[in-house]
Design a protein around this motif. Structure first.
Motif, mmCIF file in Angstrom:
data_model
loop_
_atom_site.group_PDB
_atom_site.id
_atom_site.type_symbol
_atom_site.label_atom_id
_atom_site.label_comp_id
_atom_site.label_asym_id
_atom_site.label_seq_id
_atom_site.Cartn_x
_atom_site.Cartn_y
_atom_site.Cartn_z
ATOM 1 N N UNK A 1 -5.505 73.123 39.765
ATOM 2 C CA UNK A 1 -4.048 73.107 39.792
ATOM 3 C C UNK A 1 -3.512 73.880 38.591
ATOM 4 N N UNK A 2 -2.241 74.149 38.590
ATOM 5 C CA UNK A 2 -1.593 74.896 37.518
ATOM 6 C C UNK A 2 -1.759 74.194 36.168
ATOM 7 N N UNK A 3 -2.069 74.965 35.147
ATOM 8 C CA UNK A 3 -2.157 74.447 33.784
ATOM 9 C C UNK A 3 -3.479 73.809 33.425
ATOM 10 N N UNK A 4 -4.431 73.812 34.314
ATOM 11 C CA UNK A 4 -5.717 73.179 34.001
ATOM 12 C C UNK A 4 -6.586 74.105 33.155
ATOM 13 N N UNK A 5 -7.395 73.480 32.320
ATOM 14 C CA UNK A 5 -8.353 74.191 31.476
ATOM 15 C C UNK A 5 -9.695 73.470 31.605
ATOM 16 N N UNK B 1 -13.887 79.423 31.445
ATOM 17 C CA UNK B 1 -12.522 79.645 31.903
ATOM 18 C C UNK B 1 -12.477 80.175 33.333
ATOM 19 N N UNK B 2 -13.589 80.713 33.822
ATOM 20 C CA UNK B 2 -13.644 81.151 35.216
ATOM 21 C C UNK B 2 -13.494 79.963 36.167
ATOM 22 N N UNK B 3 -13.750 78.757 35.674
ATOM 23 C CA UNK B 3 -13.599 77.561 36.499
ATOM 24 C C UNK B 3 -12.148 77.299 36.884
ATOM 25 N N UNK B 4 -11.236 77.576 35.965
ATOM 26 C CA UNK B 4 -9.838 77.178 36.161
ATOM 27 C C UNK B 4 -8.857 78.351 36.212
ATOM 28 N N UNK C 1 -8.915 77.074 43.487
ATOM 29 C CA UNK C 1 -10.374 77.226 43.472
ATOM 30 C C UNK C 1 -11.038 75.847 43.511
ATOM 31 N N UNK C 2 -12.151 75.753 44.199
ATOM 32 C CA UNK C 2 -12.918 74.505 44.268
ATOM 33 C C UNK C 2 -13.933 74.477 43.123
ATOM 34 N N UNK C 3 -13.948 73.366 42.396
ATOM 35 C CA UNK C 3 -14.873 73.199 41.273
ATOM 36 C C UNK C 3 -15.755 71.988 41.559
ATOM 37 N N UNK C 4 -17.063 72.217 41.552
ATOM 38 C CA UNK C 4 -18.013 71.117 41.735
ATOM 39 C C UNK C 4 -18.047 70.277 40.466
ATOM 40 N N UNK C 5 -17.980 68.959 40.634
ATOM 41 C CA UNK C 5 -18.022 68.026 39.515
ATOM 42 C C UNK C 5 -19.399 67.378 39.506
ATOM 43 N N UNK C 6 -20.177 67.587 38.430
ATOM 44 C CA UNK C 6 -21.511 67.009 38.381
ATOM 45 C C UNK C 6 -21.471 65.519 38.049
#
Length: 116
Positions: free
Chosen positions: A66-70, A98-101, A106-111
């Motif tokens: 989402x917007x503003x995420x780091x 930073x490519x994550x956010x 974008x979908x980010x896998x959470x381990x």
């Protein structure tokens, strides 16, 4: 018995075997050292850290950026510690966290969080 002065200092407890905290991506990675031609103890450095294969990382959720995420904010919210942003990077096979956010939606896998 070693005559390596840096190794002797490590074994004597004068130099920690891992100067990195338990949340560091380099925790447990062995140290090496460069010995100059003059024979002085040289400079310590971290040996290569091998990034785990994605298939070896347990993923428990997926997050939509989402917007503003780091990366560090996402790590704090999902893993309980901002310093664990590197675990997100490893789970998503990216070298730049930073490519994550960078991309909205974008979908980010959470381990799996550490210790579970």
């Amino acid at each position: 018995m070693t005559t390596d002065p840096v190794q002797l200092l490590i074994e004597a407890g004068a130099i920690p075997s891992s100067p990195f905290g338990p949340n560091s991506r380099y925790h447990g990675v062995p140290l090496g050292h460069h010995v100059s031609d003059a024979g002085d103890p040289g400079t310590a450095y971290v040996l290569r850290r091998f990034i785990p294969q994605r298939r070896d990382i347990a993923v428990v959720a997926e997050h939509i950026v989402e917007s503003g995420e780091r990366p560090e904010l996402l790590a704090a919210r999902t893993l309980g510690d901002a310093e664990l942003y590197w675990r997100l990077a490893d789970a998503n096979a990216v070298t730049d966290p930073f490519a994550l956010t960078d991309t909205l939606g974008q979908r980010v896998a959470i381990p799996l969080p550490p210790g579970m």
